[in-house]
Design an enzyme around this catalytic site. Structure first.
Site, PDB file in Angstrom:
ATOM      1  N   ILE A  15       0.843  -1.202   0.000  1.00 52.23           N
ATOM      2  CA  ILE A  15       0.000   0.000   0.000  1.00 52.23           C
ATOM      3  C   ILE A  15       0.873   1.244   0.000  1.00 52.23           C
ATOM      4  O   ILE A  15       1.835   1.343   0.768  1.00 52.23           O
ATOM      5  CB  ILE A  15      -0.910  -0.020   1.248  1.00 52.23           C
ATOM      6  CG1 ILE A  15      -1.962  -1.128   1.115  1.00 52.23           C
ATOM      7  CG2 ILE A  15      -1.561   1.349   1.478  1.00 52.23           C
ATOM      8  CD1 ILE A  15      -2.801  -1.342   2.366  1.00 52.23           C
TER       9      ILE A  15
ATOM     10  N   TYR B 239      10.238  11.183  -7.410  1.00 48.59           N
ATOM     11  CA  TYR B 239       9.737  10.319  -6.330  1.00 48.59           C
ATOM     12  C   TYR B 239       9.429  11.140  -5.074  1.00 48.59           C
ATOM     13  O   TYR B 239       8.558  10.790  -4.272  1.00 48.59           O
ATOM     14  CB  TYR B 239      10.707   9.164  -6.051  1.00 48.59           C
ATOM     15  CG  TYR B 239      10.010   7.948  -5.487  1.00 48.59           C
ATOM     16  CD1 TYR B 239       8.917   7.373  -6.142  1.00 48.59           C
ATOM     17  CD2 TYR B 239      10.426   7.379  -4.296  1.00 48.59           C
ATOM     18  CE1 TYR B 239       8.276   6.267  -5.620  1.00 48.59           C
ATOM     19  CE2 TYR B 239       9.786   6.263  -3.769  1.00 48.59           C
ATOM     20  CZ  TYR B 239       8.706   5.715  -4.441  1.00 48.59           C
ATOM     21  OH  TYR B 239       8.062   4.619  -3.919  1.00 48.59           O
TER      22      TYR B 239
ATOM     23  N   LYS C 134       9.156   6.302   2.071  1.00 48.43           N
ATOM     24  CA  LYS C 134       9.720   4.944   1.958  1.00 48.43           C
ATOM     25  C   LYS C 134      10.960   4.810   2.851  1.00 48.43           C
ATOM     26  O   LYS C 134      11.216   3.723   3.384  1.00 48.43           O
ATOM     27  CB  LYS C 134      10.076   4.618   0.504  1.00 48.43           C
ATOM     28  CG  LYS C 134       8.883   4.479  -0.429  1.00 48.43           C
ATOM     29  CD  LYS C 134       7.985   3.302  -0.081  1.00 48.43           C
ATOM     30  CE  LYS C 134       7.031   2.947  -1.212  1.00 48.43           C
ATOM     31  NZ  LYS C 134       5.960   2.042  -0.760  1.00 48.43           N
TER      32      LYS C 134
ATOM     33  N   LYS D 297       5.004  -1.124 -14.100  1.00 45.40           N
ATOM     34  CA  LYS D 297       3.853  -0.313 -14.511  1.00 45.40           C
ATOM     35  C   LYS D 297       2.587  -0.792 -13.787  1.00 45.40           C
ATOM     36  O   LYS D 297       2.007  -1.806 -14.149  1.00 45.40           O
ATOM     37  CB  LYS D 297       3.671  -0.432 -16.024  1.00 45.40           C
ATOM     38  CG  LYS D 297       2.950   0.715 -16.649  1.00 45.40           C
ATOM     39  CD  LYS D 297       3.206   0.717 -18.154  1.00 45.40           C
ATOM     40  CE  LYS D 297       2.501   1.851 -18.842  1.00 45.40           C
ATOM     41  NZ  LYS D 297       1.057   1.686 -18.945  1.00 45.40           N
ATOM     42  N   THR D 298       2.210  -0.071 -12.751  1.00 44.34           N
ATOM     43  CA  THR D 298       0.988  -0.372 -11.996  1.00 44.34           C
ATOM     44  C   THR D 298       0.172   0.916 -11.888  1.00 44.34           C
ATOM     45  O   THR D 298       0.643   1.986 -12.288  1.00 44.34           O
ATOM     46  CB  THR D 298       1.315  -0.849 -10.569  1.00 44.34           C
ATOM     47  OG1 THR D 298       1.993   0.210  -9.886  1.00 44.34           O
ATOM     48  CG2 THR D 298       2.176  -2.105 -10.564  1.00 44.34           C
TER      49      THR D 298
HETATM   50  N1  LIG Z   1       5.105  -0.133  -9.127  1.00 40.74           N
HETATM   51  C1  LIG Z   1       6.341   0.163  -8.772  1.00 40.74           C
HETATM   52  O1  LIG Z   1       7.152   0.574  -9.602  1.00 40.74           O
HETATM   53  C2  LIG Z   1       6.768  -0.016  -7.347  1.00 40.74           C
HETATM   54  C3  LIG Z   1       8.135  -0.128  -7.065  1.00 40.74           C
HETATM   55  C4  LIG Z   1       8.530  -0.290  -5.745  1.00 40.74           C
HETATM   56  C5  LIG Z   1       7.580  -0.318  -4.730  1.00 40.74           C
HETATM   57  N2  LIG Z   1       6.255  -0.193  -5.030  1.00 40.74           N
HETATM   58  C6  LIG Z   1       5.281  -0.229  -3.928  1.00 40.74           C
HETATM   59  O2  LIG Z   1       4.481  -1.392  -4.055  1.00 40.74           O
HETATM   60  C7  LIG Z   1       3.277  -1.191  -3.317  1.00 40.74           C
HETATM   61  C8  LIG Z   1       2.092  -1.636  -4.178  1.00 40.74           C
HETATM   62  O3  LIG Z   1       1.921  -0.728  -5.275  1.00 40.74           O
HETATM   63  P1  LIG Z   1       1.675  -1.185  -6.772  1.00 40.74           P
HETATM   64  O4  LIG Z   1       2.769  -0.600  -7.581  1.00 40.74           O
HETATM   65  O5  LIG Z   1       1.384  -2.616  -6.843  1.00 40.74           O
HETATM   66  O6  LIG Z   1       0.385  -0.322  -7.173  1.00 40.74           O
HETATM   67  P2  LIG Z   1      -1.192  -0.569  -6.967  1.00 40.74           P
HETATM   68  O7  LIG Z   1      -1.824   0.714  -7.371  1.00 40.74           O
HETATM   69  O8  LIG Z   1      -1.614  -1.794  -7.670  1.00 40.74           O
HETATM   70  O9  LIG Z   1      -1.307  -0.810  -5.403  1.00 40.74           O
HETATM   71  C9  LIG Z   1      -1.335   0.243  -4.470  1.00 40.74           C
HETATM   72  C10 LIG Z   1      -2.459  -0.100  -3.507  1.00 40.74           C
HETATM   73  O10 LIG Z   1      -2.519   0.827  -2.418  1.00 40.74           O
HETATM   74  C11 LIG Z   1      -3.880   0.894  -2.064  1.00 40.74           C
HETATM   75  N3  LIG Z   1      -4.169   2.038  -1.196  1.00 40.74           N
HETATM   76  C12 LIG Z   1      -3.905   3.355  -1.412  1.00 40.74           C
HETATM   77  N4  LIG Z   1      -4.391   4.091  -0.388  1.00 40.74           N
HETATM   78  C13 LIG Z   1      -4.949   3.214   0.508  1.00 40.74           C
HETATM   79  C14 LIG Z   1      -5.633   3.343   1.748  1.00 40.74           C
HETATM   80  N5  LIG Z   1      -5.846   4.541   2.314  1.00 40.74           N
HETATM   81  N6  LIG Z   1      -6.077   2.218   2.364  1.00 40.74           N
HETATM   82  C15 LIG Z   1      -5.891   1.001   1.817  1.00 40.74           C
HETATM   83  N7  LIG Z   1      -5.256   0.807   0.634  1.00 40.74           N
HETATM   84  C16 LIG Z   1      -4.811   1.903  -0.002  1.00 40.74           C
HETATM   85  C17 LIG Z   1      -4.589   0.985  -3.393  1.00 40.74           C
HETATM   86  O11 LIG Z   1      -5.966   0.709  -3.269  1.00 40.74           O
HETATM   87  C18 LIG Z   1      -3.839  -0.078  -4.170  1.00 40.74           C
HETATM   88  O12 LIG Z   1      -4.459  -1.342  -4.025  1.00 40.74           O
HETATM   89  C19 LIG Z   1       3.256   0.300  -2.941  1.00 40.74           C
HETATM   90  O13 LIG Z   1       3.716   0.439  -1.611  1.00 40.74           O
HETATM   91  C20 LIG Z   1       4.275   0.892  -3.893  1.00 40.74           C
HETATM   92  O14 LIG Z   1       4.836   2.082  -3.403  1.00 40.74           O
HETATM   93  C21 LIG Z   1       5.832  -0.058  -6.318  1.00 40.74           C
END
Ligand SMILES: NC(=O)c1ccc[n+]([C@@H]2O[C@H](COP(=O)([O-])OP(=O)(O)OC[C@H]3O[C@@H](n4cnc5c(N)ncnc54)[C@H](O)[C@@H]3O)[C@@H](O)[C@H]2O)c1
Length: 268
Positions: free
Chosen positions: A94, A157, A164, A194-195
């Site tokens: 999240i 970022y 983070k 890409k998400t």
């Molecule tokens: N995509 C990337 O490049 C990447 C790289 C490193 C780390 N991350 C981290 O991975 C994690 C998952 O992200 P992702 O990339 O899969 O994107 P994603 O958009 O699929 O997932 C993010 C999730 O956070 C949830 N969220 C946001 N606010 C919230 C709240 N108040 N209560 C409950 N849930 C909430 C969203 O509903 C979503 O399901 C995040 O912490 C992100 O920072 C992502």
């Protein structure tokens, strides 16, 4: 890759938005290893997308949980307690920030967005572990997701990098606090993928290309790459590992400068 590595283990995966989510890669890896899962998602709009994914893996516990609301976290863990009584693992995938502040200068971050970003992207993991610890009566494993922008400055970022960095520090403090109970707390620092969340970050296509051209493996990672490493940390394969930040980034974090063979990248 089917196995019995997680047979008999029950876990809550938080942060599933759609089939691009890192949480989905982790959920699939855990399900393939025989784990029993519950999913949490945020709000009705996401339920429609998450329900078919839950069906695919035979998951019947879907919980609406907004981590910025303590009562909502209490209710989510109340549901888990009522259903399972105990829990073996937790995935916190999240993060959130106002996308208008994921471009431009960090120094211009507003107080409101700083606090909200910290609350949802960092404090929520601590808040979750306060509840989860009571249900991890036979020990457990908790995992969060972070990014290299916590360690080094990355374009756009900004406040997420600061959140983070705090999240990574909280992993270490919780690893110490909960270690005596046999609860391990770790992070995966994923390369860019890409998400939905990533789409809020400025010039994300450029960042993806840069990582592809310059990481030792000369490619980007997938949610399945992250899922497999998550399985190691969540299962008994990671039994001696806590307080760790495992980079699943095709090796990008060891690189000091642009690869000699890396092409130039057009912006946009
Ligand atoms: N995509 C990337 O490049 C990447 C790289 C490193 C780390 N991350 C981290 O991975 C994690 C998952 O992200 P992702 O990339 O899969 O994107 P994603 O958009 O699929 O997932 C993010 C999730 O956070 C949830 N969220 C946001 N606010 C919230 C709240 N108040 N209560 C409950 N849930 C909430 C969203 O509903 C979503 O399901 C995040 O912490 C992100 O920072 C992502």
């Amino acid at each position: 890759m089917k196995s019995n590595l997680m047979a008999g283990k029950r876990g809550l995966i938080m942060g599933l938005a759609n089939d691009k989510s890192i949480a989905w890669g982790i959920a699939r890896a855990c399900a393939d290893a025989g784990a029993e899962l519950a999913f949490s998602y945020m709000g009705d709009a996401f339920r429609k997308r998450v329900a078919p994914l839950a069906d695919q893996l035979g998951v019947d516990t879907l919980i609406d949980c907004d981590v910025s609301d303590p009562a909502s976290i209490d209710a989510a863990f109340g549901e888990i307690e009522a259903k399972w009584g105990k829990i073996d693992f937790i995935v916190h995938a999240i993060g959130f920030s106002d996308k208008n502040e994921l471009r431009g200068r960090y120094v211009d971050t507003s107080r409101d967005n700083f606090l909200m970003t910290m609350d949802i992207s960092c404090y929520s993991f601590t808040a979750i572990m306060q509840r989860a610890e009571k249900l991890m009566t036979d020990g457990g494993s908790a995992l969060t997701l972070t990014y290299y922008g916590a360690e080094q400055v990355m374009p756009h970022y900004n406040v997420m990098g600061v959140a983070k960095a705090a999240l990574e520090a909280s992993v270490k403090y919780m690893a110490e606090d909960l270690g005596k109970q046999g609860i391990r707390v770790n992070a995966i620092s994923a390369g860019p993928i890409k998400t939905l969340a990533a789409s809020g970050i400025g010039d994300f296509r450029y960042i993806l290309k840069w990582n592809e051209y310059n990481s030792p493996l000369r490619r980007n990672v997938t949610i399945d790459d992250v899922g497999k490493s998550a399985l190691y940390l969540l299962s008994d394969l990671g039994s001696g590992v806590t307080g760790e930040n495992l980079h699943v980034d095709a090796g990008y974090h060891i690189v000091g400068m642009k690869a000699v063979d890396a092409p130039d990248i057009e912006k946009g």
